[in-house]
Design a protein around this motif. Structure first.
Motif, short mmCIF file in Angstrom:
data_model
loop_
_atom_site.label_atom_id
_atom_site.label_comp_id
_atom_site.label_asym_id
_atom_site.label_seq_id
_atom_site.Cartn_x
_atom_site.Cartn_y
_atom_site.Cartn_z
N ALA A 178 0.85 -1.19 0.00
CA ALA A 178 0.00 0.00 0.00
C ALA A 178 0.88 1.24 0.00
N LEU A 179 0.48 2.23 -0.77
CA LEU A 179 1.20 3.50 -0.83
C LEU A 179 0.42 4.54 -0.03
N GLY A 180 1.10 5.16 0.91
CA GLY A 180 0.45 6.14 1.76
C GLY A 180 0.25 7.47 1.07
N THR A 181 -0.58 8.28 1.69
CA THR A 181 -0.88 9.63 1.22
C THR A 181 -0.41 10.63 2.27
N VAL A 182 -0.59 11.90 1.97
CA VAL A 182 -0.30 12.95 2.94
C VAL A 182 -1.11 12.72 4.22
N GLU A 183 -2.36 12.31 4.07
CA GLU A 183 -3.21 12.09 5.23
C GLU A 183 -2.69 10.95 6.10
N ASP A 184 -2.16 9.88 5.47
CA ASP A 184 -1.57 8.79 6.25
C ASP A 184 -0.33 9.27 7.00
N ALA A 185 0.49 10.06 6.32
CA ALA A 185 1.68 10.61 6.99
C ALA A 185 1.28 11.50 8.15
#
Length: 478
Positions: A40-47
């Motif tokens: 899975a590739l994270g997003t700004v929101e995940d970071a």
């Protein structure tokens, strides 16, 4: 190997959680070109979610007594050792590293760095009096850790371990190209009982998750290992919040063979050092300087050493060189080999294309160039593959000047009589100079001059990077 179920999740605030969005990326085994898993590739929101967890945990963890943090590091080391074979299988799957090399070098590097940090933390000076002033070292804050694919556990361990020792909380973004070992590392952190929010992992790309870590105002410190190009972006992103940045970047390390050296051992050892990990080491000795009078002999020694390398199936016992990491990297290396030929260097062995008998996988022929001049592309640019450039020199002074004439300054090497080699080593402008191929010193500072970065890693040097210095002036007054 058994692929972890956690590749589709991130480790945040002590739990495995589903991504908030983003896509998925196939994980390729570079030896077979097969997709073996998806991450899975994270997003700004995940970071942001991971950074918030680390920020919330910081005050409590920073206040933890140093002996408790040390005990935690020992539990992490035990958990790491329990999964050693899983790590080896992961490296071979995601990097194509020969299995013996995965076990003996890649797995060992993570183990050794955690152990060296424990030893350093045991004797680290957290407070000292200078006159009536108490000088303290305390955790710098929330750290963003961005690590590469070529030595996954070497770089994860030498960032995470000193961060724990210093009392920092953190968010780790391992390379999305080789994420299997990073997920395993998060699993051992959970098994070791790391408090919630202290260690968080989000997979993702540099332009998305990496950029968020390096720019977010709640990140106090960024420790980055990767290319010089990406390091420049990290520094730009960090500048508006004036956060501290430590970077270990590219290299084009010189290896000066002095007239006083044992030529056979010096050249053969240089080939082995250059080609280790399929040439994918930022400190690899890729520019070999030899006296012109023995240049032709050096080429024959290098030819024999290179042609003794066995390139092929990483699971085969006889294999000493695996593939490079990807088609993109393979194409870059091929172009640079072509540039060496076009610019007039002597192709001693190797060349373009895959080695004979290999029709798939990103395998590169072990390649040696002779008669290389200082202005050639292969003498200036980092190749990051099993390609050695041999440059003849007429005087020792010429070799030193050319060795130092590089945008890089990560490492350098000198071979020769000890007193002679030590004198030359003092004149080389690099963060680490290795004399007569010593054993790897995990307590020596590691980091570079110029465009090879800033800051220093390993043992107590790494702990220092994760601390701020505070002075209590008048603490000892009446």
């Amino acid at each position: 190997m058994t692929i972890s179920d956690n590749l589709s999740r991130f480790y945040i605030n002590g739990e495995w959680v589903a991504p908030l969005g983003g896509g998925r990326l196939g994980v390729e085994n570079p030896a077979t070109e097969e997709i073996v898993a998806e991450v899975a590739l994270g997003t700004v929101e995940d970071a942001d979610r991971a950074i918030a967890a680390a920020r919330a945990a910081f005050a409590g963890f920073a206040a933890t007594p140093a002996p408790e943090r040390l005990a935690l590091l020992r539990r992490i080391l035990d958990a790491y050792r329990d999964r050693a074979e899983d790590f080896a299988q992961a490296f071979t799957t995601e990097m194509g590293a020969p299995l013996a090399f995965s076990r003996e070098a890649q797995v060992w590097a993570g183990d050794a760095h955690i152990e060296a940090t424990i030893e350093a933390a045991e004797r680290f000076t957290w407070e000292e009096m200078r006159g009536t002033t108490l000088v303290m070292r305390e955790a710098i804050g929330v750290a963003g850790l961005i690590t590469p694919w070529n030595w996954p556990m070497n770089q994860i361990a030498c960032k995470v371990a000193p961060a724990i020792a210093a009392g920092c909380t953190m968010v780790l973004k391992p390379s999305e190209i080789a994420p299997l070992s990073g997920i395993l590392f998060a699993e051992i952190m959970a098994a070791a009982g790391v408090p919630a929010g202290v260690f968080n992992l989000v997979n993702g790309t540099g332009p998305e998750v990496g950029a968020r870590l390096s720019s977010h105002p709640d990140i106090d410190f960024v420790s980055f290992t990767g290319s010089t190009r990406a390091g420049i972006e990290v520094a730009r992103n960090a500048a508006p919040t004036v956060k501290r940045v430590a970077q270990e970047l590219g290299g084009k390390s010189p290896n000066i063979i002095l007239a006083s050296a044992d030529l056979e051992a010096a050249v053969a050892g240089g080939v082995e050092g250059c080609f280790g990990n399929s040439g994918q080491s930022c400190d690899a000795p890729t520019r070999m300087f030899v006296p012109r009078a023995v240049h032709s002999q050096a080429l024959e020694i290098a030819r024999a050493a290179a042609e003794a390398m066995v390139t092929g199936d990483p699971l085969a016992d006889a294999t000493t060189l695996g593939p490079v990491i990807s088609r993109t990297q393979w194409d870059k290396i091929q172009a640079l080999i072509e540039a060496g030929i076009a610019e007039g260097a002597t192709l001693v062995t190797g060349g373009t294309g895959r080695p004979e008998g290999l029709n798939r996988g990103w395998f590169v022929k072990p390649t040696v160039f002779g008669d290389v001049t200082h202005d050639m592309t292969i003498a200036r640019e980092e190749i990051f593959g099993p390609v050695l450039s041999i440059l003849p020199y007429d005087s020792e002074e010429e070799a030193i000047i050319q060795a130092n004439d590089s945008v890089y300054g990560l490492a350098a090497y000198v071979q020769g009589a000890p007193d002679h080699a030590n004198a030359v080593a003092r004149r080389l402008r690099a963060g680490q100079v290795q004399i007569n191929y010593p054993d790897w010193d995990l307590h020596a500072p590691f980091g570079g001059y110029r465009q090879s970065g800033n800051g220093r890693e390993y043992a107590d040097w790494g702990i220092h990077d994760f601390t701020e210095v505070k002075a209590l002036v008048g603490h000892g007054g009446a």
